[in-house]
Design a protein around this motif. Structure first.
Motif, PDB file in Angstrom:
ATOM      1  N   GLU A 217      30.649  40.435  38.921  1.00 26.44           N
ATOM      2  CA  GLU A 217      31.046  39.603  37.787  1.00 26.44           C
ATOM      3  C   GLU A 217      31.528  38.227  38.262  1.00 26.44           C
ATOM      4  O   GLU A 217      31.143  37.199  37.709  1.00 26.44           O
TER       5      GLU A 217
ATOM      6  N   PHE B 169      41.538  37.970  30.458  1.00 29.59           N
ATOM      7  CA  PHE B 169      40.860  39.256  30.596  1.00 29.59           C
ATOM      8  C   PHE B 169      40.686  39.607  32.075  1.00 29.59           C
ATOM      9  O   PHE B 169      40.882  40.759  32.485  1.00 29.59           O
ATOM     10  N   LEU B 170      40.341  38.599  32.886  1.00 27.41           N
ATOM     11  CA  LEU B 170      40.133  38.818  34.316  1.00 27.41           C
ATOM     12  C   LEU B 170      41.410  39.295  35.000  1.00 27.41           C
ATOM     13  O   LEU B 170      41.356  40.159  35.886  1.00 27.41           O
TER      14      LEU B 170
ATOM     15  N   ASN C  22      29.956  34.570  37.577  1.00 26.87           N
ATOM     16  CA  ASN C  22      30.707  33.437  37.032  1.00 26.87           C
ATOM     17  C   ASN C  22      30.531  32.194  37.881  1.00 26.87           C
ATOM     18  O   ASN C  22      30.388  31.089  37.363  1.00 26.87           O
TER      19      ASN C  22
ATOM     20  N   ASN D 126      40.429  32.693  27.526  1.00 33.10           N
ATOM     21  CA  ASN D 126      40.418  34.116  27.165  1.00 33.10           C
ATOM     22  C   ASN D 126      39.796  34.952  28.273  1.00 33.10           C
ATOM     23  O   ASN D 126      40.279  36.041  28.583  1.00 33.10           O
ATOM     24  N   TYR D 127      38.729  34.447  28.861  1.00 30.93           N
ATOM     25  CA  TYR D 127      38.084  35.191  29.937  1.00 30.93           C
ATOM     26  C   TYR D 127      39.036  35.370  31.115  1.00 30.93           C
ATOM     27  O   TYR D 127      39.146  36.462  31.673  1.00 30.93           O
TER      28      TYR D 127
ATOM     29  N   TYR E  19      37.657  29.734  25.118  1.00 32.87           N
ATOM     30  CA  TYR E  19      36.839  30.879  25.539  1.00 32.87           C
ATOM     31  C   TYR E  19      37.031  31.159  27.018  1.00 32.87           C
ATOM     32  O   TYR E  19      37.146  32.303  27.446  1.00 32.87           O
TER      33      TYR E  19
END
Length: 107
Positions: A49, A20-21, A53, A16-17, A13
């Motif tokens: 964001e 995406f970033l 995080n 994946n983030y 996960y």
């Protein structure tokens, strides 16, 4: 597993983030090329964001790469620069994200 403020999440996960970033940071380039009127707002949202995080994932608070990433986005938000400088900073941000991915074994 990556420890967060609330619970641990699987590395997949988190990986994946960060993929995406990279796309979120990359988007700065075409927006800059087009002199998009929403670029500043977009980067401010990206910065929020990233700060979120950092507050969520404890390890990121102490990660030098992550702090450099925040600093570079801060610069792009608050300083005047040429498109060439923007391009350089975006590529450096992507490189930093990839270093974070390697550090946390997300690649």
């Amino acid at each position: 597993m990556i420890k967060t403020k609330y619970y641990a999440i699987p590395n997949a996960y988190f990986a994946n983030y960060f993929n995406f970033l990279i796309g979120r940071v990359w988007k700065i380039l075409p927006m800059s090329e087009e002199n998009n009127q929403h670029l500043q707002e977009y980067m401010e949202g990206l910065q929020r964001e990233l700060i979120g995080n950092m507050n969520l994932v404890e390890d990121l608070k102490h990660d030098g790469y992550f702090i450099i990433l925040l600093n570079k986005i801060e610069y792009l938000i608050n300083e005047e620069y040429t498109h060439e400088v923007c391009r350089k900073e975006v590529f450096e941000c992507i490189s930093i994200i990839e270093k974070i991915q390697k550090k946390y074994e997300l690649l």
